[in-house]
Design a protein around this motif. Structure first.
Motif, mmCIF file in Angstrom:
data_model
loop_
_atom_site.group_PDB
_atom_site.id
_atom_site.type_symbol
_atom_site.label_atom_id
_atom_site.label_comp_id
_atom_site.label_asym_id
_atom_site.label_seq_id
_atom_site.Cartn_x
_atom_site.Cartn_y
_atom_site.Cartn_z
ATOM 1 N N UNK A 196 0.733 -1.213 0.104
ATOM 2 C CA UNK A 196 0.102 -0.141 -0.073
ATOM 3 C C UNK A 196 0.968 1.165 -0.082
ATOM 4 N N UNK A 197 0.251 2.261 -0.584
ATOM 5 C CA UNK A 197 1.155 3.393 -0.678
ATOM 6 C C UNK A 197 1.076 4.436 0.852
ATOM 7 N N UNK A 198 2.203 4.310 1.548
ATOM 8 C CA UNK A 198 2.255 5.054 2.686
ATOM 9 C C UNK A 198 3.202 6.211 2.664
ATOM 10 N N UNK A 199 3.303 7.327 3.361
ATOM 11 C CA UNK A 199 4.100 8.290 3.436
ATOM 12 C C UNK A 199 4.586 8.475 4.688
ATOM 13 N N UNK A 200 4.473 7.588 5.673
ATOM 14 C CA UNK A 200 4.929 7.495 7.120
ATOM 15 C C UNK A 200 4.069 6.493 7.946
ATOM 16 N N UNK A 201 4.795 5.698 8.724
ATOM 17 C CA UNK A 201 3.916 4.859 9.721
ATOM 18 C C UNK A 201 4.812 4.848 11.055
ATOM 19 N N UNK A 202 4.016 4.395 12.053
ATOM 20 C CA UNK A 202 4.701 4.668 13.302
ATOM 21 C C UNK A 202 5.370 3.142 13.515
ATOM 22 N N UNK A 203 6.516 3.081 14.302
ATOM 23 C CA UNK A 203 7.338 1.821 14.796
ATOM 24 C C UNK A 203 7.115 1.665 16.425
ATOM 25 N N UNK A 204 6.315 0.724 16.613
ATOM 26 C CA UNK A 204 6.093 0.410 17.945
ATOM 27 C C UNK A 204 5.528 -1.095 18.095
ATOM 28 N N UNK A 205 6.233 -1.611 18.875
ATOM 29 C CA UNK A 205 6.899 -1.282 20.269
ATOM 30 C C UNK A 205 8.578 -1.202 19.921
ATOM 31 N N UNK A 206 8.934 -1.445 18.715
ATOM 32 C CA UNK A 206 10.306 -1.439 18.172
ATOM 33 C C UNK A 206 10.325 -1.011 16.707
ATOM 34 N N UNK A 207 11.475 -0.708 16.153
ATOM 35 C CA UNK A 207 11.802 -0.504 14.833
ATOM 36 C C UNK A 207 12.832 -1.086 14.413
ATOM 37 N N UNK A 208 12.533 -1.671 13.008
ATOM 38 C CA UNK A 208 13.670 -2.689 12.496
ATOM 39 C C UNK A 208 13.345 -3.865 12.697
ATOM 40 N N UNK A 209 14.399 -4.761 12.675
ATOM 41 C CA UNK A 209 14.686 -6.093 12.892
ATOM 42 C C UNK A 209 15.262 -6.542 14.309
ATOM 43 N N UNK A 210 14.908 -7.799 14.554
ATOM 44 C CA UNK A 210 15.414 -8.573 15.672
ATOM 45 C C UNK A 210 16.093 -10.023 15.202
ATOM 46 N N UNK A 211 17.360 -9.638 15.412
ATOM 47 C CA UNK A 211 18.124 -11.168 15.137
ATOM 48 C C UNK A 211 17.591 -12.271 15.719
ATOM 49 N N UNK A 212 17.362 -13.513 14.990
ATOM 50 C CA UNK A 212 16.762 -14.666 15.214
ATOM 51 C C UNK A 212 15.254 -14.745 15.817
ATOM 52 N N UNK A 213 14.618 -13.528 15.593
ATOM 53 C CA UNK A 213 13.146 -13.466 16.099
ATOM 54 C C UNK A 213 12.893 -13.570 17.321
ATOM 55 N N UNK A 214 13.940 -13.257 18.262
ATOM 56 C CA UNK A 214 13.658 -13.360 19.861
ATOM 57 C C UNK A 214 14.892 -12.861 20.740
ATOM 58 N N UNK A 215 14.559 -12.698 21.707
ATOM 59 C CA UNK A 215 15.558 -12.205 22.783
ATOM 60 C C UNK A 215 15.504 -12.553 24.168
ATOM 61 N N UNK A 216 16.348 -12.228 24.861
ATOM 62 C CA UNK A 216 16.574 -12.613 26.313
ATOM 63 C C UNK A 216 16.269 -11.438 26.981
ATOM 64 N N UNK A 217 15.824 -11.462 28.095
ATOM 65 C CA UNK A 217 15.422 -10.055 28.920
ATOM 66 C C UNK A 217 15.009 -10.573 30.412
ATOM 67 N N UNK A 218 15.951 -10.248 31.293
ATOM 68 C CA UNK A 218 15.497 -10.341 32.792
ATOM 69 C C UNK A 218 15.179 -11.663 32.933
ATOM 70 N N UNK A 219 15.970 -12.834 32.523
ATOM 71 C CA UNK A 219 15.834 -14.061 32.979
ATOM 72 C C UNK A 219 14.743 -14.941 32.146
ATOM 73 N N UNK A 220 14.331 -13.921 31.225
ATOM 74 C CA UNK A 220 13.295 -14.876 30.158
ATOM 75 C C UNK A 220 13.504 -14.736 28.706
ATOM 76 N N UNK A 221 13.155 -15.702 28.154
ATOM 77 C CA UNK A 221 13.476 -15.909 26.659
ATOM 78 C C UNK A 221 12.134 -15.468 25.988
ATOM 79 N N UNK A 222 12.361 -14.770 24.913
ATOM 80 C CA UNK A 222 10.994 -14.219 24.165
ATOM 81 C C UNK A 222 11.140 -14.641 22.662
ATOM 82 N N UNK A 223 10.042 -15.093 22.162
ATOM 83 C CA UNK A 223 10.034 -15.617 20.783
ATOM 84 C C UNK A 223 8.930 -14.658 20.029
#
Length: 297
Positions: free
Chosen positions: A50-77
């Motif tokens: 679709x034709x967009x001129x601007x869109x919001x990035x929430x709750x993060x922008x761009x990419x996350x390696x391996x589609x997951x992360x570790x934070x404060x003792x927990x793994x998230x996918x």
């Protein structure tokens, strides 16, 4: 049927078309001349182009390696949300927002995301769009609704017209090279062809890099139209991503962000902010259109 386009306009000549689909700006014009460039993007809440001129990035922008992360003792996918192999730009740009309030010069949009099998993030986001004379103000706020604290970020993804004579002005102290899967590589001093402190054209080839040590200011000058656009971001935004596929493209992106791409895998979470339940992160970006003065050359 839900309303899919809202028009904001004023007597000075600023017009903004907004869609609750993805919370996207569809067009921004100053007295008929585009100052943001509607560009095909896989958003508009339909996951098709679709034709967009601007869109919001929430709750993060761009990419996350391996589609997951570790934070404060927990793994998230997370699950990829476009044809890209990596989850891209969070959730809200691919979903319908609701209209909280509106008048001819302002619009507030709301989006609520629940945690699920595809994302751990649960939050509410509000985007406020306001026009005043030649000024467009975009404000974002995100509130954590997850029971656990999680790292949150904000950003905006505007598309600007790329014209042959244009010059970009922006200062940064450092930049990151690009590696596979469009992730940041190594942090280095800004090379000369990407140094826009004193104003310069974009380099001709592929460009997709994050810059940091930014002072929150940017300016574009378009001699062909006699217009300039200045961007001022508040202290939430200390990074920007600069993207352009080539000199032949009719657009480029200058994306203010509160964090680096792939920040979830970086020390101190790369600018992301830890939000406990009920805590809020907000940021504001203002764009102003000016007439270029007479050339001194």
């Amino acid at each position: 049927m839900a309303e899919d386009t809202v028009l904001l306009e004023n007597d000075d000549g600023l017009t903004v078309e907004v869609s609750p689909l993805g919370g996207a700006l569809l067009a921004v014009r100053w007295r008929g001349t585009p100052v943001l460039a509607p560009t095909p993007a896989p958003g508009l809440a339909s996951k098709v182009l679709g034709a967009e001129a601007c869109f919001p990035l929430v709750p993060f922008g761009n990419r996350i390696k391996d589609n997951g992360f570790h934070f404060e003792g927990h793994d998230y996918t997370l699950t990829p949300n476009t044809s890209d192999a990596l989850v891209l730009h969070g959730d809200a740009w691919l979903q319908r927002w609701s209209i909280l309030r509106r008048d001819g010069h302002s619009l507030a949009l709301h989006y609520r995301q629940e945690a699920s099998a595809v994302t751990p993030f649960a939050y509410e986001a509000v985007q406020t769009i306001t026009i005043d004379g030649a000024k467009l103000t975009l404000s974002l706020a995100i509130t954590n609704r997850a029971a656990r604290a999680l790292p949150y970020g904000l950003g905006l993804h505007p598309y600007f017209p790329r014209r042959r004579g244009m010059r970009l002005f922006a200062h940064a102290d450092r930049y990151w090279t690009e590696r596979e899967n469009h992730l940041p590589g190594a942090m280095q001093p800004v090379p000369q062809d990407l140094n826009f402190t004193a104003g310069a054209p974009l380099p001709p080839g592929w460009l997709n890099n994050v810059f940091e040590g930014w002072d929150g200011k940017m300016r574009i000058e378009w001699p062909e139209t006699g217009l300039a656009l200045s961007l001022d971001a508040d202290e939430t935004f200390r990074f920007f991503v600069l993207y352009s596929p080539s000199i032949d493209a009719d657009f480029f992106c200058f994306e203010p962000m509160s964090h680096r791409p792939n920040a979830h895998h970086q020390p101190e979470h790369g600018g992301l902010v830890r939000l406990a339940l009920g805590e809020v992160l907000n940021g504001t970006v203002t764009l102003r259109v000016d007439q270029l003065g007479p050339s001194t050359t």
